[in-house]
Scaffold this motif. Structure first.
Motif, short mmCIF file in Angstrom:
data_model
loop_
_atom_site.label_atom_id
_atom_site.label_comp_id
_atom_site.label_asym_id
_atom_site.label_seq_id
_atom_site.Cartn_x
_atom_site.Cartn_y
_atom_site.Cartn_z
N LYS A 1 0.83 -1.21 0.00
CA LYS A 1 0.00 0.00 0.00
C LYS A 1 0.86 1.26 0.00
O LYS A 1 0.59 2.21 -0.76
CB LYS A 1 -0.94 -0.01 1.21
N ASN A 2 1.90 1.28 0.85
CA ASN A 2 2.79 2.44 0.87
C ASN A 2 3.53 2.59 -0.45
O ASN A 2 3.79 3.71 -0.91
CB ASN A 2 3.79 2.30 2.01
N ASN B 1 1.43 4.41 -2.86
CA ASN B 1 1.29 5.84 -2.54
C ASN B 1 2.59 6.62 -2.71
O ASN B 1 2.56 7.84 -2.90
CB ASN B 1 0.79 6.00 -1.10
N ASN B 2 3.73 5.92 -2.63
CA ASN B 2 5.02 6.61 -2.62
C ASN B 2 5.74 6.58 -3.96
O ASN B 2 6.92 6.92 -4.04
CB ASN B 2 5.93 6.02 -1.54
#
Length: 552
Positions: free
Chosen positions: A303-304, A307-308
């Motif tokens: 998930k990160n 987003n990143n």
């Protein structure tokens, strides 16, 4: 908690305490007699001191002990104890009999309370080692059993810790209610115990049983085979035979040196792998834990990563064999991890498809693809992008609305988007997936059936699917042209598609020979490393512009 520990200690040392307390109670009753006599007789309040040995007897010996002590205490302060020592006046019989009865009542009450507490403590102890619903020993009892095997194990014997899990619990509960799981588990436990020579089965988790096999390797393997056959037999619920889906995982223990939790964890890891691979039985190996741990860590970071900016789309072109035009591209995910480097999609995409994260992954891919289409249009590049979707996406209640809203957000027509769904995954809920695909196709999106020929819906459902494109799986394409079996399958697929008005694309093209063969038999499109590997957006844009949209 301290009170429970006190009662538990008393329960464990009850016989020793009772052996020492009997003479102590007699002495205490004698001391109370001496106190009452020395203070002037029964008319004074010191006679109430007799409640101490009575209550103590009830507490230690229970109901019967309390009553007996009450009767004994009443007799001690009865016919031989004067009302007034100085005058020598003795008690009336009715007086000391009444007092004796009251003492017995107090002893009975004390004993009843003690018996109640003892029963409750025994029940708590039983609950700590058993499942209340099935009355089978639980994992705590299993751990105690494993600890005890350190001394019981013979030098020539092997110990297997086997876990059996009922997989279709949701299906069973939805059809028959919650009681079916407990009843099914109990019946299965009885069956497994018979296979294991009557050895107890442990209820370690919901719809999960554990068995300890102890014998030679040959014996344990034979029992495993019997267990595999036993779990396939139907169970009865309300006189109805019902089928259960069961999987088994086991850990072979050479020696029991570690904490029993470790062996249960290993067996559960083997069970998880059996579930993942759809196998009946799987043995534990150290690689299972490392792989599972890596998968969970990767999913935890996914998930990160979305987003990143760690995850991006690479694009592999699809070529129209009739004119060489670059007719579309397939968007493929690539994960550049700051520490691990490039993580192959095969390590995280299949696992994400089995989790709730697939919604986020697919939404990310759609958003990135549509944004790229918008950007390419400004550069004069008019090609649709194919995005892979999962059956989990199609079964999500708002997935189709999400796709339509994204098209509206970027002000794009559905014609610019292709959705690829694997053939085998369509079978999860065919009616629901067909309904969703019809809606998507109604918005002019191209529906492509990926990995065609590897599943079992090919002929039975192809006529019902709103597909305008089928992708022939690379496992067949890579065997061309020398493998006659693969050639016949691909020829049949191309012929069938033409008759149904569906176009075909072959993936995995890696040589000119295969490229020419597919064009010769009438396949519509191809993609593969012979043409181009998946490229980052800048590289693909340059690759496309250099060829002016035409390959060859």
């Amino acid at each position: 908690m301290e009170a429970i520990q006190v009662f538990d200690w008393i329960g464990r040392h009850k016989k020793t305490i009772q052996a020492y307390i009997i003479p102590g109670l007699v002495v205490l009753a004698g001391l109370v007699y001496a106190l009452v006599y020395a203070t002037g007789g029964i008319k004074y309040v010191y006679s109430h001191s007799m409640y101490i040995p009575i209550l103590l007897a009830g507490f230690i010996f229970g109901l019967k002990g309390g009553i007996l002590m009450g009767l004994f205490a009443g007799f001690v302060l009865g016919p031989f104890m004067p009302i007034n020592v100085e005058t020598g006046e003795m008690q009336q019989t009715a007086n000391w009999l009444y007092r004796t009865g009251f003492f017995a009542l107090i002893g009975a009450f004390s004993g009843a309370v003690s018996d109640g507490v003892a029963y409750y403590m025994r029940h708590l102890k039983w609950l700590s080692r058993h499942n209340d619903a099935t009355e089978l020993p639980n994992r705590s009892a299993l751990f105690d059993e494993l600890k005890g095997l350190r001394d019981k194990r013979k030098s020539d014997s092997s110990i297997y810790l086997v876990l059996v899990s009922i997989e279709n619990t949701l299906e069973l509960k939805s059809a028959f209610g919650f009681d079916v799981i407990d009843q099914t588990t109990k019946q299965l436990a009885e069956r497994l115990q018979e296979c294991n020579g009557g050895q107890v089965a442990y209820h370690t988790d919901t719809a999960q049983l554990a068995l300890v096999l102890m014998g030679s390797e040959e014996h344990n393997q034979k029992v495993l085979e019997q267990l595999s056959e036993a779990v396939q037999e139907p169970v009865l619920f309300n006189e109805i035979p019902i089928h259960i889906e069961a999987r088994m995982g086991y850990d072979a223990l050479n020696k029991i040196k570690k904490d029993p939790h470790v062996y249960l964890q290993r067996a559960e890891a083997a069970l998880a792998l059996a579930q993942e691979r759809d196998q009946d039985v799987t043995a534990f190996s150290p690689e299972i834990v490392s792989k599972t741990e890596e998968n969970l860590v990767i999913l935890g970071e996914l998930k990160n990563a979305l987003n990143n900016g760690q995850i991006s789309l690479h694009y592999q072109p699809k070529i129209d064999l009739s004119n060489g035009n670059i007719c579309s591209v397939e968007a493929l995910m690539r994960w550049e991890h700051p520490e691990r480097g490039m993580i192959p999609p095969g390590l995280f995409i299949p696992r994400a498809e089995q989790s709730t994260l697939i919604q986020l992954v697919t939404e990310f891919a759609l958003e990135q693809a549509l944004s790229q289409i918008k950007h390419w249009k400004k550069q004069g590049i008019e090609i649709p992008i194919a995005v892979n979707i999962s059956t989990r996406n199609l079964l999500h209640p708002h997935f189709t609305d999400l796709v339509l809203s994204l098209l509206e957000k970027y002000q794009l027509s559905g014609e610019c988007l292709e959705l690829e769904v694997t053939e085998g995954s369509l079978m999860v809920d065919m009616e629901k997936t067909i309904d969703e695909l019809v809606r998507l196709a109604g918005a002019k999106m191209t529906i492509s059936i990926d990995d065609f020929g590897t599943g079992y819906s090919s002929l039975q459902y192809l006529h019902r699917l709103p597909a305008s494109l089928i992708k022939i799986d690379q496992s067949f394409v890579r065997r061309l042209p020398n493998d006659k079996g693969a050639a016949h399958i691909i020829d049949a697929a191309v012929t069938l598609a033409k008759k149904m008005g569906i176009e075909t694309i072959a993936e995995g093209v890696e040589s000119r020979e295969v490229y020419d063969y597919l064009r010769h038999i009438g396949c519509n499109m191809v993609q593969g490393y012979y043409i181009s590997k998946p490229l980052p957006v800048r590289e693909f844009t340059d690759w496309y512009m250099q060829r002016h949209g035409v390959y060859g």
